[in-house]
Design an enzyme around this catalytic site. Structure first.
Site, PDB file in Angstrom:
ATOM      1  N   HIS A  92       0.712  -1.104  -0.064  1.00  0.00           N
ATOM      2  CA  HIS A  92       0.029   0.158  -0.018  1.00  0.00           C
ATOM      3  C   HIS A  92       0.882   1.364  -0.089  1.00  0.00           C
ATOM      4  CE1 HIS A  92      -3.636   2.520   0.153  1.00  0.00           C
ATOM      5  NE2 HIS A  92      -2.725   3.470   1.230  1.00  0.00           N
ATOM      6  N   HIS A 106       3.361  10.705   2.630  1.00  0.00           N
ATOM      7  CA  HIS A 106       2.934  11.793   1.747  1.00  0.00           C
ATOM      8  C   HIS A 106       3.686  13.012   1.661  1.00  0.00           C
ATOM      9  CE1 HIS A 106      -0.414   9.191   0.919  1.00  0.00           C
ATOM     10  NE2 HIS A 106      -0.902   9.441   2.348  1.00  0.00           N
TER      11      HIS A 106
HETATM   12 ZN   LIG Z   1      -3.040   5.439   1.027  1.00  0.00          ZN
END
Ligand SMILES: [Zn+2]
Length: 303
Positions: free
Chosen positions: A236, A263
């Protein structure tokens, strides 16, 4: 190798992870050199928001694009599907401030885009070829892009937790549409019970459940069906990185290596690459055979 869009408009509904409310998504074909563009259908007349790394603002739990007052949240799983299928030009209209969470993976987005059909356009696809190494670091976490003939992603996570098998915290992925569909797009996001409780107290993750995430307590995975892959967690993270890196504006030719990235660091890496034009070249290929990435042939039928 030419640019791609979808053959026909198509729509789907899901729920927002944070709001818990229904969210409508609609996809529309776009002309060559448009890129990936979002629009808020609930904010009539609001400016379109391009999928641009420099519009990413907060990256605590997800990658969120913000242009003036217009926010498009949690774009990474959808962008991962778009990158995996090699789509260059697409308009996405969304009825809320967040892209729906679906099942916590990119597989439902792959399904809907394949239902729409993918078509080739009359202009060459532009790749961003990394020509010298670029590396970013925050504390002990790091991420880098290096020159490579193709797009390979190597990722390592480091969770000291009984639910995380020590042997399954590293994965390598070589991008082709087939590899993406078979081995990456269905890897789900994951969260810890204690974090989810804290988010709920802050009015977040109201739509979060075992329907759209792998949920882990102090000891184990709580989802009755277990994991979809033995290394689903790190897969993931690669899925997320593929989506975050597509905000660079083109498919990448390079090798991505990362240790505990997320991120924020993925976005920092993209900005760092784009900050110096000596880091990359924009290249095209005369045909699909000489291009170093295999996307689905337009007439391929996925059963
Ligand atoms: Zn994700």
């Amino acid at each position: 190798m030419n640019q791609r869009t979808i053959q026909a408009a198509i729509a789907v509904t899901g729920i927002g992870l944070h709001s818990g409310e229904p969210v409508h998504l609609a996809f529309y074909p776009q002309p060559t050199d448009t890129g990936i563009v979002f629009e808020r259908s609930d904010l009539i007349g609001s400016a379109p928001v391009p999928a641009d790394a420099f519009l990413v603002q907060d990256t605590l739990m997800s990658s969120n694009l913000v242009l003036d007052d217009v926010r498009i949240g949690t774009v990474e799983h959808l962008l991962s599907a778009i990158a995996g299928l090699g789509i260059d030009n697409l308009l996405i209209r969304v009825s809320s401030a967040e892209i729906p969470i679906m099942d916590g993976s990119a597989a439902p987005f792959v399904d809907i885009l394949l239902d729409a059909g993918i078509c080739e356009q009359e202009k060459a696809k532009k790749f961003l070829k990394v020509v010298r190494p670029v590396r970013v670091k925050i504390d002990d976490k790091w991420a880098e892009l290096r020159p490579y003939d193709g797009f390979e992603l190597n990722f390592e996570i480091d969770f000291d937790h009984p639910a995380f098998d020590k042997e399954q915290q590293h994965a390598q992925f070589s991008l082709s549409s087939q590899n993406f569909i078979e081995g990456l797009c269905s890897a789900r996001t994951f969260g810890f019970v204690k974090d989810i409780e804290m988010m709920r107290q802050n009015n977040l993750a109201r739509g979060g459940s075992m329907e759209n995430a792998i949920v882990i307590d102090d000891m184990q995975v709580l989802n009755a069906e277990g994991l979809r892959f033995v290394d689903e967690f790190v897969r993931h993270k690669i899925l997320d990185a593929l989506g975050d890196l597509y905000l660079i504006g083109h498919p990448i030719l390079g090798r991505f290596n990362a240790y505990k990235s997320g991120h924020a660091l993925n976005n920092l890496l993209v900005r760092e690459v784009l900050s110096d034009e000596n880091n990359f070249e924009i290249v095209t290929f005369d045909d699909n055979v000489t291009a170093p990435i295999d996307y689905l042939r337009v007439n391929d039928v996925i059963v």
